[in-house]
Scaffold this motif. Structure first.
Motif, PDB file in Angstrom:
ATOM      1  N   ILE A  66       0.815  -1.213   0.000  1.00  0.00           N
ATOM      2  CA  ILE A  66       0.000   0.000   0.000  1.00  0.00           C
ATOM      3  C   ILE A  66       0.851   1.265   0.000  1.00  0.00           C
ATOM      4  N   ILE A  67       0.359   2.308  -0.685  1.00  0.00           N
ATOM      5  CA  ILE A  67       0.915   3.658  -0.607  1.00  0.00           C
ATOM      6  C   ILE A  67      -0.234   4.653  -0.596  1.00  0.00           C
ATOM      7  N   ARG A  68       0.078   5.877  -0.170  1.00  0.00           N
ATOM      8  CA  ARG A  68      -0.823   7.006  -0.422  1.00  0.00           C
ATOM      9  C   ARG A  68      -0.112   7.885  -1.440  1.00  0.00           C
ATOM     10  N   HIS A  69      -0.759   8.086  -2.576  1.00  0.00           N
ATOM     11  CA  HIS A  69      -0.146   8.811  -3.690  1.00  0.00           C
ATOM     12  C   HIS A  69      -0.389  10.314  -3.537  1.00  0.00           C
ATOM     13  N   THR A  70       0.313  11.093  -4.358  1.00  0.00           N
ATOM     14  CA  THR A  70       0.173  12.551  -4.296  1.00  0.00           C
ATOM     15  C   THR A  70      -1.211  13.026  -4.707  1.00  0.00           C
ATOM     16  N   ASP A  71      -1.982  12.177  -5.397  1.00  0.00           N
ATOM     17  CA  ASP A  71      -3.342  12.554  -5.780  1.00  0.00           C
ATOM     18  C   ASP A  71      -4.340  12.352  -4.647  1.00  0.00           C
ATOM     19  N   GLY A  72      -3.869  11.880  -3.485  1.00  0.00           N
ATOM     20  CA  GLY A  72      -4.736  11.690  -2.324  1.00  0.00           C
ATOM     21  C   GLY A  72      -5.351  10.310  -2.222  1.00  0.00           C
ATOM     22  N   TYR A  73      -5.215   9.500  -3.265  1.00  0.00           N
ATOM     23  CA  TYR A  73      -5.761   8.144  -3.246  1.00  0.00           C
ATOM     24  C   TYR A  73      -4.752   7.166  -2.626  1.00  0.00           C
ATOM     25  N   TYR A  74      -5.291   6.075  -2.113  1.00  0.00           N
ATOM     26  CA  TYR A  74      -4.481   4.951  -1.674  1.00  0.00           C
ATOM     27  C   TYR A  74      -4.444   3.913  -2.791  1.00  0.00           C
ATOM     28  N   TYR A  75      -3.278   3.338  -3.001  1.00  0.00           N
ATOM     29  CA  TYR A  75      -3.107   2.318  -4.034  1.00  0.00           C
ATOM     30  C   TYR A  75      -2.492   1.079  -3.404  1.00  0.00           C
ATOM     31  N   VAL A  76      -2.951  -0.085  -3.840  1.00  0.00           N
ATOM     32  CA  VAL A  76      -2.400  -1.357  -3.386  1.00  0.00           C
ATOM     33  C   VAL A  76      -2.068  -2.201  -4.613  1.00  0.00           C
ATOM     34  N   SER A  77      -0.810  -2.634  -4.712  1.00  0.00           N
ATOM     35  CA  SER A  77      -0.437  -3.614  -5.731  1.00  0.00           C
ATOM     36  C   SER A  77      -0.471  -5.002  -5.096  1.00  0.00           C
ATOM     37  N   TYR A  78      -0.802  -6.026  -5.901  1.00  0.00           N
ATOM     38  CA  TYR A  78      -0.935  -7.355  -5.313  1.00  0.00           C
ATOM     39  C   TYR A  78      -0.732  -8.455  -6.355  1.00  0.00           C
ATOM     40  N   THR A  79      -0.408  -9.644  -5.850  1.00  0.00           N
ATOM     41  CA  THR A  79      -0.271 -10.837  -6.671  1.00  0.00           C
ATOM     42  C   THR A  79      -1.658 -11.338  -7.051  1.00  0.00           C
ATOM     43  N   THR A  80      -1.867 -11.614  -8.344  1.00  0.00           N
ATOM     44  CA  THR A  80      -3.193 -12.003  -8.828  1.00  0.00           C
ATOM     45  C   THR A  80      -3.338 -13.491  -9.080  1.00  0.00           C
ATOM     46  N   ASN A  81      -2.201 -14.205  -9.209  1.00  0.00           N
ATOM     47  CA  ASN A  81      -2.285 -15.589  -9.646  1.00  0.00           C
ATOM     48  C   ASN A  81      -1.010 -16.324  -9.243  1.00  0.00           C
ATOM     49  N   TRP A  82      -1.120 -17.604  -8.939  1.00  0.00           N
ATOM     50  CA  TRP A  82       0.068 -18.387  -8.630  1.00  0.00           C
ATOM     51  C   TRP A  82       0.942 -18.570  -9.860  1.00  0.00           C
TER      52      TRP A  82
END
Length: 280
Positions: A66-82
């Motif tokens: 997770i991060i909070r970006h400069t646009d004010g939104y929170y973003y989460v990157s994640y693994t989608t598949n084995w």
């Protein structure tokens, strides 16, 4: 663990501490399909914001970063598949309501697994990067960089190999140290299962390992993340193989670490690989 169901209550909690606020995104031992969000005012005692907070349609959300970006939104990157050639990013304005933001396809079709995409906002360059582990098998993982090419974090360029790390390294987490002018990477040796420490002057490398084996006494562990505390020290979190618990350890210099302890509040053994960010 206190569940917070009102954004107004969440905002009030955020205002309570001049020390900063910490946000923690994880998956759990009970489900690899649900993301939980926690917060804290001290980077150690975490309260449940919402869980599950997000369940992607792909059915898998391991390793949420997770991060909070400069646009004010929170973003989460994640693994989608084995076994797959993409990772995904979800977005939220309030930590409670999440939607799929984008899916990033891996251009290197030789890689059969795309794991542990870790977001890194580079203080030196101002760029937003994702460090993702790519490998055809468990013993061929290497860390690669993807870099956002637009302010909305929709378009990404990569992969760029992080020279000097791998093969056989996964779950790479990077910290920038302003004083030394160096990047520090903590990454899991997939054979030994020990977290090892490398440094570089450029994010893409070349990287040099400076501490290997069980150098800090963590034992076998995975999914490291490091957050900066209010006093300027560092706190590392990780999944402990040997302990079966979620552990933490503190350092003043990124080289010498305290004896690890379990994360309190009944979370150890329940939360799994995630990322803690100091948003203060």
């Amino acid at each position: 663990m206190r569940s917070i169901t009102s954004f107004a209550v969440l905002c009030a909690l955020f205002m309570q501490s001049a020390m900063g606020i910490y946000v923690f995104s994880v998956f759990t031992s009970t489900s690899e399909s649900n993301m939980y969000i926690y917060n804290s005012t001290d980077g150690l005692n975490f309260n449940l914001v919402k869980g599950p907070a997000y369940t992607p349609t792909t059915g898998l959300i391991r390793d949420p970063s997770i991060i909070r970006h400069t646009d004010g939104y929170y973003y989460v990157s994640y693994t989608t598949n084995w076994e797959g050639r993409d990772f995904a990013i979800a977005r939220s304005s309030n930590l409670l309501d999440w939607t799929l933001h984008t899916t990033v396809s891996i251009s290197d079709t030789a890689q059969a697994r795309t794991w542990a995409p870790e977001i890194f906002q580079d203080p030196r360059t101002g760029k937003t990067n994702i460090i993702v582990s790519l490998g055809e098998s468990l013993t061929t993982f290497n860390p690669y960089l993807y870099t956002a090419t637009d302010a909305t974090l929709t378009s990404w360029t990569g992969p760029v190999a992080m020279s000097g790390i791998g093969p056989n390294y996964i779950d790479t987490f990077v910290v920038w140290d302003e004083e030394s002018g160096m990047y520090h990477a903590y990454t899991k040796n997939e054979t030994s299962k020990y977290l090892e420490h490398a440094v570089a002057y450029n994010l893409a490398g070349p990287w040099t390992f400076v501490q290997t084996g069980n150098f800090a006494g963590f034992g076998r562990a995975e999914g490291p993340c490091i957050t900066t505390l209010a006093d300027g020290k560092y706190r590392l979190f990780a999944d402990g193989y040997d302990s079966g618990k979620y552990i933490y350890s503190d350092s003043a210099d990124l080289y010498t670490w305290s004896a690890y302890q379990e994360v309190p509040g009944g979370l150890s053994g329940f939360i799994r690989h995630g990322t803690v960010r100091n948003l203060g």
